[in-house]
Design a protein around this motif. Structure first.
Motif, mmCIF file in Angstrom:
data_model
loop_
_atom_site.group_PDB
_atom_site.id
_atom_site.type_symbol
_atom_site.label_atom_id
_atom_site.label_comp_id
_atom_site.label_asym_id
_atom_site.label_seq_id
_atom_site.Cartn_x
_atom_site.Cartn_y
_atom_site.Cartn_z
ATOM 1 N N PHE A 85 -51.546 67.448 -87.971
ATOM 2 C CA PHE A 85 -50.149 67.898 -87.877
ATOM 3 C C PHE A 85 -49.250 66.670 -87.933
ATOM 4 O O PHE A 85 -49.319 65.817 -87.049
ATOM 5 C CB PHE A 85 -49.892 68.604 -86.545
ATOM 6 C CG PHE A 85 -50.529 69.962 -86.401
ATOM 7 C CD1 PHE A 85 -49.941 71.087 -86.951
ATOM 8 C CD2 PHE A 85 -51.696 70.118 -85.669
ATOM 9 C CE1 PHE A 85 -50.503 72.346 -86.792
ATOM 10 C CE2 PHE A 85 -52.273 71.367 -85.504
ATOM 11 C CZ PHE A 85 -51.677 72.486 -86.066
ATOM 12 N N ASP A 86 -48.416 66.603 -88.956
ATOM 13 C CA ASP A 86 -47.499 65.469 -89.054
ATOM 14 C C ASP A 86 -46.103 65.930 -88.648
ATOM 15 O O ASP A 86 -45.479 66.693 -89.375
ATOM 16 C CB ASP A 86 -47.496 64.934 -90.494
ATOM 17 C CG ASP A 86 -46.642 63.684 -90.630
ATOM 18 O OD1 ASP A 86 -46.302 63.081 -89.596
ATOM 19 O OD2 ASP A 86 -46.312 63.321 -91.767
ATOM 20 N N GLU A 87 -45.620 65.459 -87.514
ATOM 21 C CA GLU A 87 -44.310 65.873 -86.987
ATOM 22 C C GLU A 87 -44.131 67.376 -87.138
ATOM 23 O O GLU A 87 -43.246 67.834 -87.864
ATOM 24 C CB GLU A 87 -43.180 65.141 -87.725
ATOM 25 C CG GLU A 87 -43.202 63.640 -87.618
ATOM 26 C CD GLU A 87 -42.791 63.115 -86.243
ATOM 27 O OE1 GLU A 87 -42.437 63.937 -85.369
ATOM 28 O OE2 GLU A 87 -42.852 61.895 -86.034
ATOM 29 N N PRO A 88 -44.990 68.164 -86.494
ATOM 30 C CA PRO A 88 -45.026 69.587 -86.826
ATOM 31 C C PRO A 88 -43.851 70.400 -86.295
ATOM 32 O O PRO A 88 -43.718 71.557 -86.659
ATOM 33 C CB PRO A 88 -46.328 70.059 -86.176
ATOM 34 C CG PRO A 88 -46.540 69.128 -85.042
ATOM 35 C CD PRO A 88 -45.974 67.804 -85.469
ATOM 36 N N TYR A 89 -43.013 69.811 -85.469
ATOM 37 C CA TYR A 89 -42.035 70.697 -84.833
ATOM 38 C C TYR A 89 -40.586 70.277 -85.025
ATOM 39 O O TYR A 89 -39.749 70.524 -84.175
ATOM 40 C CB TYR A 89 -42.332 70.817 -83.340
ATOM 41 C CG TYR A 89 -42.946 69.594 -82.752
ATOM 42 C CD1 TYR A 89 -44.176 69.672 -82.127
ATOM 43 C CD2 TYR A 89 -42.308 68.379 -82.863
ATOM 44 C CE1 TYR A 89 -44.760 68.545 -81.615
ATOM 45 C CE2 TYR A 89 -42.894 67.258 -82.352
ATOM 46 C CZ TYR A 89 -44.120 67.349 -81.722
ATOM 47 O OH TYR A 89 -44.703 66.233 -81.229
ATOM 48 N N LEU A 90 -40.298 69.690 -86.181
ATOM 49 C CA LEU A 90 -38.899 69.369 -86.456
ATOM 50 C C LEU A 90 -38.092 70.662 -86.496
ATOM 51 O O LEU A 90 -38.514 71.647 -87.085
ATOM 52 C CB LEU A 90 -38.777 68.651 -87.794
ATOM 53 C CG LEU A 90 -39.335 67.236 -87.821
ATOM 54 C CD1 LEU A 90 -39.074 66.591 -89.167
ATOM 55 C CD2 LEU A 90 -38.728 66.385 -86.711
ATOM 56 N N GLY A 91 -36.955 70.644 -85.841
ATOM 57 C CA GLY A 91 -36.086 71.813 -85.862
ATOM 58 C C GLY A 91 -36.482 72.919 -84.905
ATOM 59 O O GLY A 91 -35.838 73.954 -84.871
#
Lengths: 227, 297, 121
Positions: free
Chosen positions: B153-159
Motif C-alpha cells: 500500500f503506497d500512501e493508501p489513504y490520501l483524502g
C-alpha cells in the motif's frame, strides 16, 4: 485462474467501444449518405466506409492509454496484456469484415444501391474479386489501421511525448526525402504503372506483413514500458 | 525460510540523479512492514521496482525467490495499491472490482462488497467522477480483498477522513490476523500506523537508513529538557539526534542505552523527560541537517 | 488512534502489563480463558505478532498457560504471584522514592507514619 482472465475482462468492458459504437457511427454516416443519394439523381459514390477504418485507428491509440496502466497496476504481465489485446483485435476485425460482406452483396445484388444508386459498401476497385478476397481486404486493412494506432500509442507509452514527436519528425523527413528522390529520378510514372497492374487484393495483402512488423515493434516497446 | 522480498544494492538513477541508491534488505513472509520516510525519499520507486512496474538501474531483486519481471508465478502473488493508479475513464467501481477479481487468485468477492458498503462507495459511479478519498477507498478494498501474499500500500489513504482511516486499520488488522500475508505500508503518517507495524524501514534520500523491528525502537530515544549542563552530562556517551537551546535551558533527544535506570538518572539530574514516538524519531533522523549513514542503535 | 498504548515502552510489555492488571483486579479469574492474540490485536489496533509476544511473555513466567487447540488460560496461583511481585515493585517504586523525598523535606519517619495513617483514614 488463467493469466489471461484479467485482460479479457478488461476488454469485455469495452465491448461497446469495440463494436457497438463504430457500427453506430457507420450507420449514422450511411444514413446521411443515403439521404444525399436520395436527392441526388445520378450514381453516388462515397468514401463513408472509411469511418470504420478511422475509428479502429483511433481505438488503437486510445485503448493502450486507457487500459495498459490499469492492467499493469493489477499485476497483469505485459506479455499477457499484449497477447490478450492482440486476440481481441483479431476477433473484432475478423467479425467486422464478415459483417461488411453481406452489406456489400445487398447493395449490389438486391437493392441496386439501397434504392438510390448509392455505392457505400461496394466500391469499384476495392470490392473487386471474390467474396473471400473482399473479406480478406477489409480484414487486413482494419487490422493494419488498428496496429498503426497501437504502435503509435506504444511509442508514446515507451518514450513519452518527446519520443512520439521525434518519431513524427523522422517519419516526415523520411517521406519528404522519398518524395524528393522519386521526383528527382522520375520514378513516379513507373510506380503508378506497376501499381495499376496490382489488384486491391494484392495491395491489401502487402499491408499484412507490415501489420506484423508493427505488431512486433509494439510488443518490444510494451515489454520495456513502465507505468 | 523463503523471504518474501530480497533486494541487494538496488539502485535507480534518472540521468545523474539517484532516486534509490544501493538499498539492500529482506522482508520475511507474513509480517507487516512500514516503509517510512519523507515524500520523495524513494519509497514509491522501490515499490515500483519490487512489483516490476519500473526497472532497476542495477542491483539484485527477488520476490518469493524469483525475479519478478514478466514472471507470472511472482506477479500473481503481488498486489500493489498505489496513490497515482490510473483507471480507464469509463470504468465504474463495480467494473474495477470485477476485473480485479479476475486478476488475483485469492480474491474474496463477498468481502470486497462488504467493504464497499462499509466505505459507503457508489458502486455505479465512474472512476473519473470519484473524489480523492473514494479513489483511495477503492484501492484499499482491492488491496484487502485480493489477499495477495505480498500486498503493498503506497500512501493508501490520501483524502480519507479519520473515520475511514480507522476503518482501514481495523479491517487490515482483522483480515491480516485471519489471512497472514506480507504487507508493506508506505506512509508519512507514521503515528497512525506505528502500532500496526512489526518492522520498520526508513528511507531517506534514496538510502535505507533504518531497518529495525518496531518494538525495538520503542523507548529507544528520550527527549530531555533542563539546564544545559545537566542535559550535556546526561547526553554524554549517547547519540544526540536533536538539540535546541533556549537561553540556559536545553532540549535534546538522545538515543542509545535508554532504559528505566537511565530515565531515573535523568530525573535525578532534574531533567524533564518525554517519550519519543516513532514519528518524532523518524522526523529527527530525516530532518536533513544531519548527513548520517545507517543509524546506530 | 487509541491512546491506551504509550510511546515510552515496547507495546508487548504494555499488553503483558494490561493482562497482569486484569488478573490482579480479579476481572480475569484463574483457570479462565484470556482473549486470543487476534482479539487483543483488533482491540488495541496493534500487530497480532506484538500481541502474541506480550501473551508469550506471561506464558514464559508461568502466569498464563496454553491449552492445546483452545487457547490461553490464567494459571493457578497466578494472582498470588503477581501480587507478590507487585509488592516488591511497590516498595522500590513508591516507598523508596517517598523516603528520599521525605528526607529532602526533613520529614521524620514518625511524621511520615502519621501521614500514611491520615491518608488511609
Amino acid at each position: 485462474m488463467n493469466a489471461m482472465t484479467g485482460i479479457f475482462k478488461i476488454h469485455l468492458k469495452y465491448k461497446n467501444y469495440w463494436f457497438t459504437l463504430p457500427w453506430c457511427i457507420l450507420l449514422l454516416n450511411f444514413s446521411i449518405n443515403w439521404t444525399i443519394g436520395y436527392f441526388f439523381e445520378e450514381e453516388f459514390y462515397t468514401g463513408g466506409l472509411s469511418s470504420i477504418y478511422v475509428y479502429i485507428f483511433i481505438m488503437g491509440t486510445i485503448l493502450l492509454h486507457q487500459t495498459f496502466p490499469f492492467a499493469i497496476g493489477l499485476s497483469i504481465r505485459r506479455t499477457d496484456y499484449y497477447w490478450g489485446t492482440a486476440a481481441i483485435s483479431v476477433i473484432v476485425t475478423l467479425l467486422s469484415s464478415i459483417l461488411l460482406m453481406p452489406l456489400s452483396i445487398i447493395e449490389t445484388k438486391f437493392t441496386e444501391g439501397w434504392g438510390v444508386s448509392l455505392h457505400y459498401f461496394n466500391l469499384p476497385y476495392l470490392s473487386d474479386g471474390s467474396i473471400l478476397e473482399q473479406m480478406w481486404i477489409s480484414f487486413v486493412l482494419l487490422l493494419f489501421f488498428f496496429y498503426l494506432g497501437f504502435v503509435t500509442a506504444s511509442v508514446h507509452r515507451r518514450y513519452g511525448k518527446i519520443g512520439l514527436l521525434l518519431l513524427s519528425v523522422a517519419a516526415f523527413l523520411a517521406s519528404s526525402l522519398g518524395i524528393f528522390l522519386m521526383s528527382y529520378y522520375k520514378w513516379w510514372g513507373s510506380l503508378f504503372t506497376s501499381m495499376a497492374d496490382l489488384s486491391a487484393f494484392q495491395i491489401a495483402s502487402w499491408t499484412f506483413p507490415i501489420t506484423l512488423i508493427l505488431a512486433g515493434i509494439s510488443y518490444l516497446l510494451l515489454r520495456r514500458s513502465t507505468v | 525460510m523463503q523471504s518474501a522480498v530480497a533486494v541487494s544494492n538496488l539502485t535507480k538513477t534518472y540521468g545523474k540523479v539517484a532516486a534509490v541508491s544501493e538499498v539492500s534488505f529482506t522482508m520475511e513472509p507474513n509480517k507487516i512492514y512500514g516503509l517510512l520516510g519523507r515524500n520523495g525519499a524513494g519509497k514509491t520507486t522501490i515499490m515500483h521496482m519490487i512489483t516490476a512496474q519500473l526497472f532497476p538501474t542495477s542491483g539484485e531483486l527477488r520476490v518469493f525467490g524469483e525475479a519478478p519481471y514478466e514472471n507470472a508465478n511472482v506477479l500473481s502473488q503481488i498486489c500493489f495499491i498505489k496513490e497515482g493508479q490510473k483507471y480507464p475513464d469509463l470504468f465504474r467501481i463495480s467494473d474495477v472490482l470485477d476485473v480485479a477479481g479476475g486478476c488475483f487468485k485469492n480474491w474474496d468477492n463477498e468481502y470486497a462488497y462488504s467493504l464497499v458498503e462499509e466505505f459507503r462507495l457508489p458502486l455505479k459511479r465512474r472512476m473519473k467522477k470519484l473524489s480523492r478519498g473514494m479513489l483511495s477507498s477503492v484501492g484499499i478494498i482491492i488491496g484487502l480483498a485480493s489477499r495477495a501474499p505480498l500486498t503493498l500500500f503506497d500512501e493508501p489513504y490520501l483524502g480519507l477522513d479519520a473515520v475511514a482511516r480507522s476503518l482501514f486499520y481495523n479491517r487490515l488488522i482483522e483480515d491480516y490476523a485471519e489471512h497472514p500475508r506480507t504487507i508493506v505500508l508506505s506512509t508519512h503518517l507514521i503515528d497512525e500506523v506505528s502500532q500496526l507495524l512489526e518492522h520498520v524501514m526508513v528511507i531517506d534520500k534514496g538510502r535505507l537508513i533504518l531497518n529495525e523491528e518496531s518494538e525495538m525502537l520503542r523507548g529507544r530515544a528520550l527527549t530531555v529538557i533542563g539546564s544545559a549542563a545537566a542535559v550535556e552530562s546526561f547526553a554524554a556517551g549517547k547519540e544526540m539526534i536533536e538539540r535546541e537551546a533556549f537561553g540556559s535551558l536545553m532540549k535534546s533527544t538522545v538515543m542509545g542505552g535508554i532504559d528505566e535506570d537511565e530515565i531515573r538518572r535523568a530525573r535525578a539530574l532534574g531533567l524533564e523527560t518525554t517519550a519519543v514516538s516513532l514519528q518524532q524519531l523518524i522526523v529527527h533522523l530525516t530532518n536533513g541537517n544531519s548527513e548520517r549513514g545507517a543509524v546506530r542503535l | 488512534m487509541t491512546s491506551i498504548i504509550d510511546d515510552s515502552r515496547p507495546i508487548f510489555v504494555q499488553i503483558a502489563q494490561r493482562i497482569e492488571e486484569d488478573i490482579i483486579a480479579g476481572s480475569l479469574l484463574e483457570e479462565t480463558q484470556v482473549p486470543s492474540t487476534n482479539q487483543f490485536a483488533s482491540l488495541y489496533q496493534i500487530n497480532p505478532a506484538t500481541a502474541a509476544k506480550g501473551v508469550n511473555l506471561l506464558v514464559d513466567q508461568g502466569i498464563l498457560y496454553k491449552k492445546r487447540g483452545i487457547g490461553m488460560f490464567v494459571a493457578e496461583g497466578a494472582r498470588q504471584r503477581l501480587v507478590e511481585n507487585r509488592k516488591e515493585q511497590f516498595y522500590e517504586q513508591y516507598v523508596v522514592a517517598m523516603i528520599q523525598e521525605a528526607n529532602k523535606l526533613g520529614i521524620t519517619a514518625e511524621q511520615l507514619a502519621d501521614m500514611i495513617r491520615r491518608g488511609d483514614a
